[in-house]
Structure formats: C-alpha cells, structure tokens
Design an enzyme around this catalytic site. Structure first.
Site, mmCIF file in Angstrom:
data_model
loop_
_atom_site.group_PDB
_atom_site.id
_atom_site.type_symbol
_atom_site.label_atom_id
_atom_site.label_comp_id
_atom_site.label_asym_id
_atom_site.label_seq_id
_atom_site.Cartn_x
_atom_site.Cartn_y
_atom_site.Cartn_z
ATOM 1 N N SER A 115 37.412 27.171 -9.698
ATOM 2 C CA SER A 115 37.063 26.627 -11.016
ATOM 3 C C SER A 115 37.298 27.644 -12.130
ATOM 4 O O SER A 115 37.313 28.856 -11.899
ATOM 5 C CB SER A 115 35.597 26.203 -11.039
ATOM 6 O OG SER A 115 35.323 25.342 -9.958
HETATM 7 N N1 SAH Z 1 33.475 26.588 -5.405
HETATM 8 C C1 SAH Z 1 34.889 26.846 -5.156
HETATM 9 C C2 SAH Z 1 35.811 25.835 -5.801
HETATM 10 C C3 SAH Z 1 35.598 24.478 -5.266
HETATM 11 S S1 SAH Z 1 37.039 23.470 -5.065
HETATM 12 C C4 SAH Z 1 35.273 28.252 -5.566
HETATM 13 O O1 SAH Z 1 34.440 28.982 -6.119
HETATM 14 O O2 SAH Z 1 36.430 28.632 -5.310
HETATM 15 C C5 SAH Z 1 36.239 22.174 -4.175
HETATM 16 C C6 SAH Z 1 36.189 22.401 -2.686
HETATM 17 O O3 SAH Z 1 35.395 21.354 -2.134
HETATM 18 C C7 SAH Z 1 37.547 22.321 -2.005
HETATM 19 O O4 SAH Z 1 37.799 23.489 -1.299
HETATM 20 C C8 SAH Z 1 37.409 21.103 -1.088
HETATM 21 O O5 SAH Z 1 38.100 21.235 0.140
HETATM 22 C C9 SAH Z 1 35.907 21.052 -0.865
HETATM 23 N N2 SAH Z 1 35.392 19.749 -0.432
HETATM 24 C C10 SAH Z 1 35.766 18.510 -0.851
HETATM 25 N N3 SAH Z 1 35.052 17.562 -0.223
HETATM 26 C C11 SAH Z 1 34.180 18.219 0.613
HETATM 27 C C12 SAH Z 1 33.198 17.787 1.561
HETATM 28 N N4 SAH Z 1 32.917 16.499 1.783
HETATM 29 N N5 SAH Z 1 32.527 18.740 2.245
HETATM 30 C C13 SAH Z 1 32.781 20.062 2.064
HETATM 31 N N6 SAH Z 1 33.713 20.518 1.196
HETATM 32 C C14 SAH Z 1 34.410 19.612 0.484
#
Ligand code: SAH
Length: 213
Positions: free
Chosen positions: A61
């Site tokens: 993000s």
């Molecule tokens: N917090 C992260 C950025 C998040 S991007 C950072 O600091 O880099 C969102 C992430 O959520 C992605 O890696 C995606 O694979 C994950 N995601 C999406 N759906 C999900 C689910 N149901 N359970 C766990 N992770 C999930």
C-alpha cells in the site's frame, strides 16, 4: 540513492503533511526500511507516494494509507493484532512496533514465504498461510484487527474475533471502497464509523471454501 533521506522526506511530506500526527505512529514509520519490503527492482521507488507491485497481482500500500490505518487502530503496547493480507509484510512490521503481538494471514504461498523472510527481524510477528475470512480462532479474541484487502462486506467471523472494546479497520466494498472502523460495544453490538474512500485489492475467498472434498 539515499534511502534514509527518502524515508525522512516520506514521513514529512506524505504523512505528517496530510495530518497523521500520532508520534508513536510516526516513529514506527521512521523505523522500518520500506525499501527492504519491495522487490529489488523497485527499491528506488519505495518511498514514493503510491502503492507498488509485489507480484501475483498484489501491491504494497501507499505509505500514507499505511500510516493512516495504523493511527486509526489506536494501538497500545499491550495489544494483540490480527492483520489480513500480509503481502510484503511491511504493514505487519509497523504494527509489530506498536503492539505486543501480530498475527498476519496471507493466502498466496510465495508471498507468505517472502514476507516471513522480510519479517525475520520482527520476532513478535507470526505469519500464517491461510484464508483471512476465517480469521485465526486459535488466538482469538484480538484487541485490534486490520484488513489490507477489501471484502465486499465486513466478515462476521472477524467481527466475532474482536475482544470487548476492540477495533477493526477495513476497506469495504468492490471497486472503490469505504475505509470503515468497527468498535465492539457488546457481544452482538459493533459501532460503525466511515473514515475515508480508498482503493485496495479485493479480499478473495479461499479456494478451499469452494472445494467439495
Ligand atoms: N499489507 C500488505 C499489502 C496488502 S495487499 C503490505 O503491507 O504489503 C493485500 C494482500 O491480501 C495480498 O497479498 C493478497 O494476496 C491478500 N489476500 C487477499 N485475500 C485474502 C484472504 N482471503 N486471506 C488472506 N490474504 C488475502
């Protein structure tokens, strides 16, 4: 490239300038080298004012939104925190400096593996490979829960894993989302507040939920 200088400028121009003022949040943001959480080829962009690709269609993000959500959680050093969507592990690193313990869940195995490596110097973070829609009943309830992927509606299972008085912050909706804060007021009562509009990757259902076996 002087990463330290870029980090200082990021805090000043992107985060403080937009109104994040909690000194503990600013200190945590200043303590985590963001360039170590992005793919090597993108390191020179790590302190810029936008999200960056981390592969597999996912992003780390924008720095400001990480700071804004962290401030919205009102963390204290006693808190246990659940994060859904580990991605690079950057947000989990920030949370870990402001709380007692962080459990972070990622559904894409190579991202989970890489995040574990990125977080090896943050001993109070547990990286879990799994489906965030289930939360982490093994260690519930949590004082704070942060979603960094957007579900269409707030998952009840996660609201249920909040401790009394606990706070959940999440982007809710499809396409553009509304960043919402839920505070647990009772066994079946949550207060809801709208914070701002945001854009996150969708929180995807796990494959397992649809398997028939
Ligand atoms: N917090 C992260 C950025 C998040 S991007 C950072 O600091 O880099 C969102 C992430 O959520 C992605 O890696 C995606 O694979 C994950 N995601 C999406 N759906 C999900 C689910 N149901 N359970 C766990 N992770 C999930």
């Amino acid at each position: 490239m002087d990463f330290e200088l870029s980090l200082k400028a990021m805090i000043r121009d992107q985060i403080e300038a937009r109104g994040v003022t909690d000194p503990s949040v600013l200190k945590a943001m200043a303590s985590v080298p963001r360039h170590l959480f992005v793919p090597e080829s993108l390191r020179s962009y790590a302190y810029e004012d936008h999200p960056l690709s981390i592969g597999y269609g996912q992003t780390i993000s924008q720095p400001y939104i990480v700071a804004f959500m962290t401030e919205a959680l009102q963390l204290t050093p006693e808190h246990t925190v659940l994060e859904i969507g580990t991605g690079s592990g950057y947000q989990a690193a920030i949370l870990s400096l402001l709380s007692k313990r962080v459990i972070t869940i990622e559904r894409i195995e190579p991202l989970w593996r890489k995040a574990k490596e990125n977080l090896k110097n943050y001993p109070n973070v547990l990286c879990v490979l799994g489906d965030g829609y289930q939360g982490y009943p093994e260690e519930a309830p949590f004082d704070r829960i942060l979603l960094t992927a957007a579900p269409p509606e707030v998952p009840q299972a996660l609201l249920d894993q909040l401790a009394a008085g606990g706070i959940l912050v999440a982007p809710i909706g499809s396409g553009y989302q509304r960043l919402m804060r839920y505070t647990r007021k009772g066994p079946t009562q949550w207060e809801r507040e709208y914070l701002c509009d945001v854009i996150f990757v969708p929180m995807l259902p796990s494959v397992e939920r649809y398997s028939s076996g």
